[in-house]
Structure formats: structure tokens, C-alpha cells
Design an enzyme around this catalytic site. Structure first.
Site, short mmCIF file in Angstrom:
data_model
loop_
_atom_site.label_atom_id
_atom_site.label_comp_id
_atom_site.label_asym_id
_atom_site.label_seq_id
_atom_site.Cartn_x
_atom_site.Cartn_y
_atom_site.Cartn_z
N ASN A 1 -6.98 1.61 10.17
CA ASN A 1 -5.61 1.76 10.69
C ASN A 1 -5.71 1.56 12.20
OD1 ASN A 1 -5.08 2.52 8.08
ND2 ASN A 1 -4.29 4.56 8.57
N GLU B 1 -6.95 8.43 7.15
CA GLU B 1 -7.03 8.98 8.51
C GLU B 1 -7.62 10.39 8.59
OE1 GLU B 1 -3.75 8.44 11.11
OE2 GLU B 1 -3.75 6.27 10.87
N GLU C 1 -3.28 -0.26 8.22
CA GLU C 1 -2.02 0.04 8.90
C GLU C 1 -2.04 -0.58 10.29
OE1 GLU C 1 -0.76 4.17 9.25
OE2 GLU C 1 -1.43 4.57 7.19
N HIS D 1 -2.82 10.91 1.29
CA HIS D 1 -2.20 10.68 2.59
C HIS D 1 -1.58 12.02 3.03
CE1 HIS D 1 -0.65 7.23 5.26
NE2 HIS D 1 -0.31 8.35 5.88
N ARG E 1 0.86 -1.18 0.00
CA ARG E 1 0.00 0.00 0.00
C ARG E 1 0.90 1.24 0.00
NH1 ARG E 1 -2.62 2.86 4.82
NH2 ARG E 1 -3.84 4.43 3.73
N TYR F 1 -3.71 1.09 15.76
CA TYR F 1 -2.48 1.17 16.56
C TYR F 1 -2.83 0.99 18.04
CZ TYR F 1 -0.03 2.92 12.39
OH TYR F 1 0.54 3.05 11.14
#
Ligand code: BGC
Length: 483
Positions: A327, A199, A388, A153, A109, A329
Site C-alpha cells: 500500500n 497494514e 492500495e 482489514h 480488492r 501513499y
């Protein structure tokens, strides 16, 4: 034999012996434990973004982006660096595709820099800009790696920021759709999957609300909500534009840092509370995209600051997507049930909560189980990509020239185990993109925070695989966690 053991670990060993186990026996047992396998067609990949790796900011007709201007503004980047050179990926992309291949992954990606393709955001395209991505895509395919492209992005053309206030104007939404159509017409003969925006939950708030990211604005809440609405509109328009101009069957969706809500203790009531929290706390982007409307709770909470919109806009925003990219985290909120509206209670984090080598990166592996499970349920999603996931580590070079990033391996092992748990239970996660292929320009932290599987020496541009690269290669090769 026990000379090096602390009293505490010795006591632990003694305890195991009392249970009739030795450390050797328990290791043997885990060796024979069934490995946690992934489905045959599970997509393993890795990810990067344009401004973070490309460099070559003044080459082949590229226009300026808001990140060029922002990173060159004194005081904005912690170590005073910029992405001017970054990983020189623009020139080293063949070597970098080799690094991807060496991991054994079949997917990559990357993101396309809008100001390379349209230096002024709109108007005259710059064919040389798109040529770079043509070369990259061809190189990936020649090496058996499937390209997954992201259109945005964060590197917005600076001219759009100057001219119309960037995402403060729906002109930017329309310009994004034109850019999406242009790219789709030229890449979707080879690129089968496109992520629109990356995001929204970060770049709108950090860039337009809190002046942390580019373009560094602190807008009042009403204008901030309006900017987010324009991004949602841009996404919807782009989905339509890609379907109109791209090859039939091209898959489109967004990649969002979902506000991930985890039940603090997994009781039925707390799980329900986490579902309510997930829906309400993501209403401003994922919610409106996947439901075609803002929730009543979101509109009531925003009150006079709610975004202005038309029914037609909501229809565009709600255009069905082919997948949702998440994404994942850190767990953002641990919640419990509450009798009072809105039905959940957000718990405070203790300062002792463990973190990786970034303040914000709290370690909560179960988030990659809960966030996709809850999202799939509340929005009825049938295809999720973990677009991600990854971690920063100290990543010092050891005396032997290697990087023993054991904390990153620990992080990945635990997160991947939880992801496998979700997949095994039927949560529709179809692929995983590890952030990041290599260390890169980590936005406001400059080069001070390293997320790569490959260590990059930003002086010499040498790339060295960290131990985590071997770990990931092993997981990918066996399509499983554990042996
Ligand atoms: C972003 C990446 C960033 C990574 C680590 C995500 O927020 O999409 O660009 O480098 O997390 O902070």
C-alpha cells in the site's frame, strides 16, 4: 489576449518564445510523445474494506468488531460518526459492482468482515455471514471482475479482544488461521488471490501502541512488539491454512503499508542507504515474513523489548508467499547515506512539503517507483501488487453537480507515471488497486476525508463519478499514461 495572465506567467511565456517555442508548440510536442504503456496482462483494479463501506452491522448474525465498539466511544472519531450505515454496501453491492464495471477495471480488492463469518471470533461459524461474500463474488464474476479478497482489514471480533486481548495473544493468531481455512474452503473455487492482513504497520502501532485506532490501547513497547509478532504468526499460519484448505494454486500474501524509504537524491550511495533503511524499518513485519527472521539491527534496537519467539514460529512466519502487496501513499522517509551505523540518515520534512487533503498524505510520486524497486531487490520478490494507492481531495459538488477533483487527478497521473517507470525497468509490479472505489468511512476521520473515485452523499447514498473516475477509466482503457 494576455489580459488574464499574471506578470509571472507572462514572463514564462516570453521565455518560451525566446527559445523558439510557444505554448501551443510544446503542447503539440507532448501530444506526439510516446505514451507510457503497461504490459498487456497488467491488472487494473480498485479497493475497499468491509467496515468502511458495508454498514448493516447488526444484520444476519454479524458479531461486533473492535471498530464498532471504538467508533461508538465518544471522542474517538473526529466527526462523531460510525460505520453503522456507511455506504450500505451490504445491500447495494450490485449497484457498486456496476460502478466498478463502469471504470473498466478487471479486478476488485474487498475485505471480509471476520465477525460476520465467526461472530465470536472462533467456534460456531455463521453461514449467513459468508453468504454475503458468496453473493458479492458471484456478482463480480458475472460482470467480468476478478475478486481479490482480504481477510483482515482491522475489524477484529470484539469477543477476541475481550477474551484474550486480541493481538496480544497468540490465541488470536490461531483463531485467524481457522477463520482463513474456513473462508478458503468456501471461496477459493472462485477467488484466486487472498491477502491475509492489511497494514500491520498501522493497525498494530495505532491500535495497540498509540491509542489512535481500535482497540485504543497504549501498550509498552515490549507488548507492542509481541502483538506485532502475533500478527506475523497469524499471517504465516493463515498462509499454511489457505494452502491446506483452499484450491491448489490459490495465491496468498499480505498487503503492507511498507515504511517507504526514498533516496533524497538518487546517488548510488543514497540508494544503498534507502535499501538498508527499508530493510531495517520494516523488519518487524515484512522483513520477518520475507526473511523468516528478525534482523540483527531490529533485535539490537529493541533490546529487552524484543518479541519472544521460537524457531518454529519463525519457520511458520517465513512460509513462502506468492506475492507481496504494497500500500503506497506518502513517502515515509527521505534518506541519505551515512558513514555511521546503521548506514542511513533520515531527513526532516520541511513544513512546506506539499500534501493532499489529509495531513499525513505528503505528495511524493517517486515513492511508488522506489518502494517496489527496493523491496523487490532486498527481498528478491517476483510479484508485487500495489494493493492500495490513492488520495483524499476536497471533492465539493460544483454548481453543475460534478466533482472536479483536479488535485486527485494530478496525484494519480504523477504516481502512475512513476509506477510505469518502475514496470518499464523490470520491477515486478503486476497490478494496481486504486483506493478507493467510493468515498467511505475513513476511520478516525469519519466521513470527513474522501478518497473515492465516486462521490457518495451519505444522506441519500447517491454515488456520483468524480472527474478522476473518467481519468482512471481512460488510463485503464488505453493501458497507458499519456497519449
Ligand atoms: C487503509 C485504508 C484507508 C486508506 C486511506 C490505508 O491506510 O488500508 O483503509 O482508508 O489507507 O487512509
Amino acid at each position: 489576449m494576455f489580459a488574464n495572465l499574471s506578470r509571472r506567467s507572462f514572463a514564462g511565456l516570453a521565455g518560451l518564445a525566446a527559445l523558439g517555442m510557444t505554448t501551443r508548440a510544446s503542447a503539440a510536442e507532448s501530444d506526439t510523445h510516446a505514451p507510457a504503456r503497461f504490459p498487456k496482462d497488467f491488472v487494473w483494479g480498485t479497493a475497499t474494506s468491509s467496515y468502511q463501506i458495508e454498514g448493516a452491522v447488526n444484520e444476519d448474525g454479524r458479531g461486533k468488531s473492535i471498530w464498532d465498539v471504538f467508533s461508538h466511544t465518544p471522542g474517538k472519531i473526529e466527526d462523531g460518526t460510525t460505520g453503522d450505515r456507511a455506504n450500505e454496501h451490504y445491500h447495494r453491492y450490485k449497484e457498486d459492482v456496476g460502478l466498478i464495471k463502469a471504470l473498466g477495471v478487471k479486478a476488485y480488492r474487498f475485505s471480509i468482515a471476520w465477525p460476520r463469518v465467526f461472530p465470536d471470533g472462533t467456534g460456531q461459524p455463521n453461514p449467513q455471514g459468508l453468504d454475503f461474500y458468496n453473493r458479492l463474488v458471484d456478482e463480480l464474476l458475472a460482470n467480468g471482475i476478478e475478486p481479490y479478497a482480504t481477510l483482515y482489514h482491522w475489524d477484529l471480533p470484539q469477543t477476541l479482544q475481550d477474551r484474550v486481548g486480541g493481538w496480544q495473544s497468540s490465541d488470536t493468531s490461531k483463531a485467524f488461521a481457522d477463520y482463513a481455512a474456513y473462508v478458503a474452503a468456501r471461496l477459493t473455487d472462485r477467488v484466486k488471490t487472498i491477502f491475509t492482513v492489511n497494514e500491520v504497520g498501522r493497525f498494530v502501532n495505532f491500535g495497540y501502541g498509540w491509542a489512535i485506532d481500535a482497540p485504543g490501547l497504549k501498550l509498552p513497547t515490549a507488548q507492542l512488539n509481541q502483538a506485532r509478532h502475533h500478527v506475523a504468526l497469524a499471517h504465516g499460519l493463515a498462509v499454511q491454512a489457505i494452502r491446506a484448505s483452499g484450491r491448489a494454486g490459490t495465491k496468498v500474501g499480505a498487503a503492507e503499508n511498507i515504511a517507504a524509504c526514498v533516496p533524497a537524491i538518487a546517488t548510488a550511495e543514497n540508494i544503498r542507504a534507502a535499501e538498508i533503511a527499508t530493510r531495517e524499518l520494516n523488519a518487524g513485519f515484512l522483513g520477518v515474513v520475507l526473511e523468516g527472521k528478525y534482523t540483527d539491527g531490529f533485535l539490537a534496537y529493541a533490546g529487552a523489548d524484543a518479541p519472544k519467539f521460537t524457531t518454529d514460529e519463525l519457520k511458520i512466519i517465513g512460509t513462502p508467499n506468492d506475492f507481496v502487496g504494497l500500500n503506497i501513499y506518502a513517502p515515509q522517509f527521505y534518506v541519505t547515506a551515512s558513514d555511521r551505523a546503521p548506514g542511513f540518515h533520515v531527513l526532516p520534512f520541511p513544513t512546506s512539503f506539499p500534501r493532499m487533503n489529509s495531513e499525513w498524505l505528503r505528495i511524493g510520486p517517486e515513492v511508488i517507483y522506489w518502494a517496489p524497486r527496493i523491496a523487490a531487490k532486498i527481498w528478491n520478490i517476483d510479484t508485487i501488487y500495489i494493493s492500495e494507492n490513492g488520495a483524499s481531495s476536497e471533492d465539493k459538488l460544483a454548481a453543475d453537480g460534478q466533482v472536479y477533483d483536479l488535485d486527485r487527478i494530478m496525484f494519480l497521473r504523477n504516481y502512475l507515471t512513476q509506477m510505469q517507470r518502475a514496470v518499464a525497468e523490470g520491477v515486478p509490479i503486476r497490478g494496481y488497486f486504486l483506493w478507493s472505489l467510493m468515498d467511505n468511512f475513513e476511520w478516525i476521520f469519519g466521513y470527513g476525508k474522501r478518497f473515492g473515485l465516486y462521490r457518495v452523499d451519505f444522506e441519500t447514498q447517491a454515488r456520483v463519478p468524480k472527474l478522476s473516475a473518467a481519468f482512471y477509466r481512460d488510463v485503464v482503457a488505453r493501458n497507458a499514461i499519456g497519449v
